[in-house]
Design a protein around this motif. Structure first.
Motif, mmCIF file in Angstrom:
data_model
loop_
_atom_site.group_PDB
_atom_site.id
_atom_site.type_symbol
_atom_site.label_atom_id
_atom_site.label_comp_id
_atom_site.label_asym_id
_atom_site.label_seq_id
_atom_site.Cartn_x
_atom_site.Cartn_y
_atom_site.Cartn_z
ATOM 1 N N ILE A 23 67.745 16.253 48.171
ATOM 2 C CA ILE A 23 67.472 17.402 49.023
ATOM 3 C C ILE A 23 68.537 17.560 50.110
ATOM 4 N N ARG A 24 69.205 16.461 50.483
ATOM 5 C CA ARG A 24 70.229 16.555 51.525
ATOM 6 C C ARG A 24 71.342 17.524 51.138
ATOM 7 N N PHE A 25 71.634 17.602 49.822
ATOM 8 C CA PHE A 25 72.696 18.514 49.416
ATOM 9 C C PHE A 25 72.205 19.677 48.559
ATOM 10 N N ASP A 26 71.157 19.478 47.743
ATOM 11 C CA ASP A 26 70.779 20.600 46.878
ATOM 12 C C ASP A 26 69.900 21.635 47.583
ATOM 13 N N GLN A 27 69.576 21.385 48.885
ATOM 14 C CA GLN A 27 68.887 22.436 49.642
ATOM 15 C C GLN A 27 69.760 23.691 49.729
ATOM 16 N N ASP A 68 61.547 32.432 55.688
ATOM 17 C CA ASP A 68 61.434 31.384 56.697
ATOM 18 C C ASP A 68 62.616 30.419 56.647
ATOM 19 N N ILE A 69 63.077 30.090 55.432
ATOM 20 C CA ILE A 69 64.242 29.203 55.315
ATOM 21 C C ILE A 69 65.463 29.876 55.931
ATOM 22 N N GLN A 70 65.657 31.131 55.631
ATOM 23 C CA GLN A 70 66.805 31.854 56.168
ATOM 24 C C GLN A 70 66.726 31.997 57.681
ATOM 25 N N ALA A 71 65.515 31.991 58.206
ATOM 26 C CA ALA A 71 65.330 32.085 59.657
ATOM 27 C C ALA A 71 65.371 30.721 60.333
ATOM 28 N N GLY A 72 65.582 29.651 59.552
ATOM 29 C CA GLY A 72 65.660 28.314 60.106
ATOM 30 C C GLY A 72 64.326 27.722 60.496
ATOM 31 N N LYS A 73 63.243 28.186 59.889
ATOM 32 C CA LYS A 73 61.910 27.731 60.253
ATOM 33 C C LYS A 73 61.363 26.631 59.342
ATOM 34 N N VAL A 74 62.161 26.183 58.383
ATOM 35 C CA VAL A 74 61.668 25.209 57.404
ATOM 36 C C VAL A 74 62.484 23.926 57.511
ATOM 37 N N GLU A 75 61.794 22.791 57.533
ATOM 38 C CA GLU A 75 62.438 21.486 57.448
ATOM 39 C C GLU A 75 62.079 20.868 56.105
ATOM 40 N N PHE A 76 63.089 20.514 55.344
ATOM 41 C CA PHE A 76 62.838 19.928 54.024
ATOM 42 C C PHE A 76 62.514 18.447 54.156
ATOM 43 N N GLU A 77 61.778 17.924 53.172
ATOM 44 C CA GLU A 77 61.321 16.535 53.191
ATOM 45 C C GLU A 77 62.076 15.699 52.162
ATOM 46 N N GLY A 79 61.021 12.993 50.960
ATOM 47 C CA GLY A 79 60.038 12.511 49.993
ATOM 48 C C GLY A 79 59.753 13.482 48.869
ATOM 49 N N ALA A 80 60.033 14.763 49.093
ATOM 50 C CA ALA A 80 59.830 15.752 48.028
ATOM 51 C C ALA A 80 61.022 15.826 47.077
ATOM 52 N N GLU A 81 61.978 14.954 47.296
ATOM 53 C CA GLU A 81 63.102 14.688 46.390
ATOM 54 C C GLU A 81 64.178 15.762 46.365
ATOM 55 N N ASP A 82 63.828 16.985 45.920
ATOM 56 C CA ASP A 82 64.873 17.993 45.692
ATOM 57 C C ASP A 82 64.393 19.362 46.155
ATOM 58 N N ILE A 83 65.242 20.342 46.020
ATOM 59 C CA ILE A 83 64.904 21.681 46.492
ATOM 60 C C ILE A 83 63.750 22.276 45.690
ATOM 61 N N HIS A 84 63.684 21.965 44.405
ATOM 62 C CA HIS A 84 62.635 22.535 43.551
ATOM 63 C C HIS A 84 61.249 22.079 44.015
ATOM 64 N N MET A 85 61.109 20.777 44.225
ATOM 65 C CA MET A 85 59.806 20.250 44.594
ATOM 66 C C MET A 85 59.470 20.549 46.049
ATOM 67 N N LYS A 89 56.105 22.451 46.878
ATOM 68 C CA LYS A 89 55.181 21.827 47.824
ATOM 69 C C LYS A 89 54.838 22.797 48.961
ATOM 70 N N LEU A 90 55.857 23.456 49.496
ATOM 71 C CA LEU A 90 55.627 24.449 50.548
ATOM 72 C C LEU A 90 54.726 25.577 50.052
ATOM 73 N N LEU A 91 54.976 26.013 48.829
ATOM 74 C CA LEU A 91 54.213 27.119 48.261
ATOM 75 C C LEU A 91 52.740 26.741 48.114
ATOM 76 N N THR A 92 52.487 25.557 47.603
ATOM 77 C CA THR A 92 51.105 25.112 47.402
ATOM 78 C C THR A 92 50.385 24.933 48.740
ATOM 79 N N GLU A 93 51.110 24.436 49.723
ATOM 80 C CA GLU A 93 50.504 24.284 51.050
ATOM 81 C C GLU A 93 50.121 25.639 51.645
ATOM 82 N N ARG A 94 50.908 26.659 51.332
ATOM 83 C CA ARG A 94 50.685 27.963 51.959
ATOM 84 C C ARG A 94 49.678 28.830 51.207
ATOM 85 N N ILE A 95 49.688 28.778 49.872
ATOM 86 C CA ILE A 95 48.819 29.699 49.129
ATOM 87 C C ILE A 95 47.733 28.984 48.342
ATOM 88 N N GLY A 96 47.705 27.657 48.407
ATOM 89 C CA GLY A 96 46.637 26.933 47.748
ATOM 90 C C GLY A 96 46.927 26.573 46.305
#
Length: 460
Positions: A23-27, A68-77, A79-85, A89-96
């Protein structure tokens, strides 16, 4: 819990988790990943794999995350390994729970292949625009210097007189070929791998062509194994970038030489030069030198990815996670170099008189003297030998060919006549070379016209 954690009884070691994470680079691929996911969600709804309502819910959530990512409001984890996950993960947290349906019929293997193609397609277009700007500047400079005489070189020794326009147009041909390579690379990468799954496709009735069309692809990849494991498109880009950097490096090498006190052909603008911390008189061509140095960096990116790919069995292997940093580095490097080289060229000062003076030294008209004899019936090999002796004589006397008297010439051969000195005049030597590709101002002007047409054909 990991999105793939059902098979495992214990958590990943903390050190392995950090080592494994990309995630450090593929974000950097967040936009491509989300746009691909939106297209995938829309298609899932259209073919009935999920409901239209669920598809709309997914697309709305993804669009919100993108904003939100473009606005700088998201911090990647990590532990979630890569940009896909991270996105899922963000999507599931937000919409269930409906967020968990997004990955239906899809693998990270075809997802990352899609993301990288989308990314490179966009960056190739941007790189193309930068090369075009460089070409326009070179063409403009060539038009301004059709009659700026200078020495041409072989082995870095003065060879024959040419013009600065002719010299610059050599680089125009190189960069036009670079544009062609970028265009070819873009054409070959523009097939969508989404739908290849992990490596064997899927049993869901996906409409691959619909997703491909929405994302601007020309079609879909025709083999699922190749779809997830192919990185030829990345290697092609790195190869094209390496050749382009080599051309930039050669040009910068000459600018470094030409700006030296020994040549004094050009002066760099202060904005594209630096000084010395100890020598107050210095004006160093650091920009050109740094471009020359960064060429090796892009070569390294190409060799690194070739080495990663050389022994991989089909299909996807974790080794391929190492593709992105090489691509990102090459993209950044080549674009930064192009951004500084164009204005550096545009703002440099050309010393026409010094170039013209340089064209007169080093017996650059010796070939024309031999041609003069050949045109009067002397076999060229004999003419070559005679002129060689004349050059040796003049060299010992410290004079040029044009400074030797007619009587001295006629002592060597009665074939020499009054028209000799016109034939070996520097300007005449250049103007007489009207053959296609030659340095005469008329020929170079035609080359500029044709090159502009080629450039227009290569733009897309």
């Amino acid at each position: 819990m990991k999105l793939w954690g059902g098979r495992f009884e214990k958590t990943t070691d903390a050190m392995v988790e950090d080592f494994h994470s990309s995630i450090r680079f593929d974000q950097r691929l967040y936009k491509q990943d989300i746009l691909g996911s939106i297209a995938h969600a829309r298609m899932l709804g259209s073919v009935g794999v999920i409901s239209e309502e669920e598809a709309n819910h997914l697309m709305a959530g993804l669009t919100e995350i993108l904003d939100d990512i473009q606005a700088g409001k998201v911090e990647f984890e990590i532990g979630a390994e890569d940009i896909h996950m991270n996105v899922e993960k963000l999507l599931t947290e937000r919409i269930g729970p409906v967020g968990k349906k997004l990955h239906t019929g899809r693998s990270r293997n075809d997802q990352v292949a899609l993301d990288l193609r989308l990314y490179l397609r966009e960056e190739i277009d941007h790189t193309k625009n930068l090369v075009e700007q460089l070409l326009q500047t070179l063409l403009q400079l060539a038009e301004e210097h059709l009659e700026t005489w200078m020495p041409g070189y072989t082995h870095l020794q003065k060879a024959q007189p040419i013009t600065l326009a002719h010299h610059l147009m050599a680089y125009v041909q190189m960069f036009l070929r670079d544009l062609g390579r970028l265009k070819d690379t873009r054409k070959r990468l523009n097939s969508s791998p989404l739908g290849s799954g992990a490596m064997a496709g899927t049993t869901f009735p996906l409409d691959r062509e619909k997703v491909a069309a929405e994302l601007g692809f020309d079609g879909v990849t025709l083999n699922s194994l190749d779809g997830v494991s192919d990185r030829d498109f990345a290697l092609e880009f790195l190869a094209a970038a390496s050749i382009l950097m080599m051309h930039l490096s050669r040009m910068c090498e000459e600018l470094v030489l030409w700006s030296s006190g020994e040549f004094r052909f050009i002066s760099m603008d202060d904005g594209y030069s630096t000084g010395s911390s100890i020598m107050p008189q210095k004006k160093n061509p650091d920009v050109a030198e740094l471009v020359r140095g960064k060429t090796g960096r892009v070569y390294g990116d190409l060799v690194a990815l070739l080495t990663v790919m050389k022994g991989l069995p089909l299909a996807y292997n974790k080794d391929m996670q190492e593709d992105k940093e090489q691509v990102f580095d090459a993209v950044d490097t080549i674009q930064k170099c192009l951004l500084v080289v164009e204005p550096m060229l545009r703002t440099m000062q050309v010393h026409r008189d010094t170039m013209a003076w340089g064209a007169k030294g080093g017996f650059t008209n010796a070939t024309d003297l031999a041609d003069y004899l050949a045109k009067k019936g002397v076999p060229f090999r004999e003419a070559h030998e005679l002129v060689g002796r004349i050059v040796l004589h003049c060299s010992k006397q410290g004079i040029g060919l044009e400074e030797l008297s007619l009587s001295d010439y006629q002592e060597l051969s009665p074939i020499f006549e009054d028209d000799l000195f016109e034939a070996i005049g520097i300007e005449h030597c250049v103007r007489a070379r009207k053959i296609a590709g030659g340095p005469s101002p008329e020929t170079v002007a035609e080359g500029i016209r044709v090159s502009r047409e080629v450039l227009n054909d290569l733009l897309w």
